[in-house]
Design a protein around this motif. Structure first.
Motif, mmCIF file in Angstrom:
data_model
loop_
_atom_site.group_PDB
_atom_site.id
_atom_site.type_symbol
_atom_site.label_atom_id
_atom_site.label_comp_id
_atom_site.label_asym_id
_atom_site.label_seq_id
_atom_site.Cartn_x
_atom_site.Cartn_y
_atom_site.Cartn_z
ATOM 1 N N TRP A 1 -4.131 0.323 2.609
ATOM 2 C CA TRP A 1 -4.638 -0.878 3.257
ATOM 3 C C TRP A 1 -4.841 -0.625 4.741
ATOM 4 O O TRP A 1 -4.342 0.348 5.305
ATOM 5 N N TRP B 1 -8.001 -3.538 1.223
ATOM 6 C CA TRP B 1 -7.177 -2.754 0.311
ATOM 7 C C TRP B 1 -8.088 -1.954 -0.599
ATOM 8 O O TRP B 1 -9.145 -2.456 -1.027
ATOM 9 N N THR C 1 -5.613 -3.304 8.476
ATOM 10 C CA THR C 1 -5.802 -4.665 8.975
ATOM 11 C C THR C 1 -6.731 -4.650 10.171
ATOM 12 O O THR C 1 -6.829 -3.659 10.887
ATOM 13 N N TYR D 1 -6.467 -10.185 1.950
ATOM 14 C CA TYR D 1 -6.839 -8.802 1.666
ATOM 15 C C TYR D 1 -8.092 -8.799 0.792
ATOM 16 O O TYR D 1 -8.124 -9.465 -0.237
#
Length: 117
Positions: A100, A114, A102, A66
């Motif tokens: 967050w 994040w 992805t 992250y």
């Protein structure tokens, strides 16, 4: 003690991946041999981080890293612009812990972003 001091990302194309990360996160990347490049976020002190881009990792190695960003929506748009694929666009965390998302880099490396708010 026991903080993360080095992260290696498995990539298919060192040149393409270096350009992607330099443009997206403003990382400083330089070659270190034929199949490896080192990266740094350019920060000092506690915010400093770095690692490598490599075309080979031990078999079975899997990690999602992250990266802290200021704004999820802005970064998601930039990821798309640079050829990345969004897997999870936006997920708010409970207790006002941020959000967050992805994504896959253009050569398929899974990563996440994040933001604190």
């Amino acid at each position: 003690m026991h903080g993360v001091i080095h992260t290696e990302f498995l990539v298919k194309d060192l040149t393409q991946s270096a350009k992607f990360f330099e443009t997206l996160f403003d990382w400083k990347i330089r070659p270190f041999g034929e199949d490896y490049s080192v990266w740094s976020n350019g920060e000092e002190g506690e915010k400093a981080s770095g690692g490598g881009l490599t075309t080979e990792l031990p078999e079975g190695t899997k990690t999602i890293t992250y990266i802290e960003v200021a704004d999820i929506a802005t970064t998601v748009a930039k990821i798309r612009e640079l050829g990345g694929t969004i897997l999870v666009e936006y997920q708010a965390l409970p207790n006002n812990m941020g959000a967050w998302a992805t994504f896959l880099t253009p050569d398929g490396t899974p990563m996440a972003i994040w933001a604190p708010k």
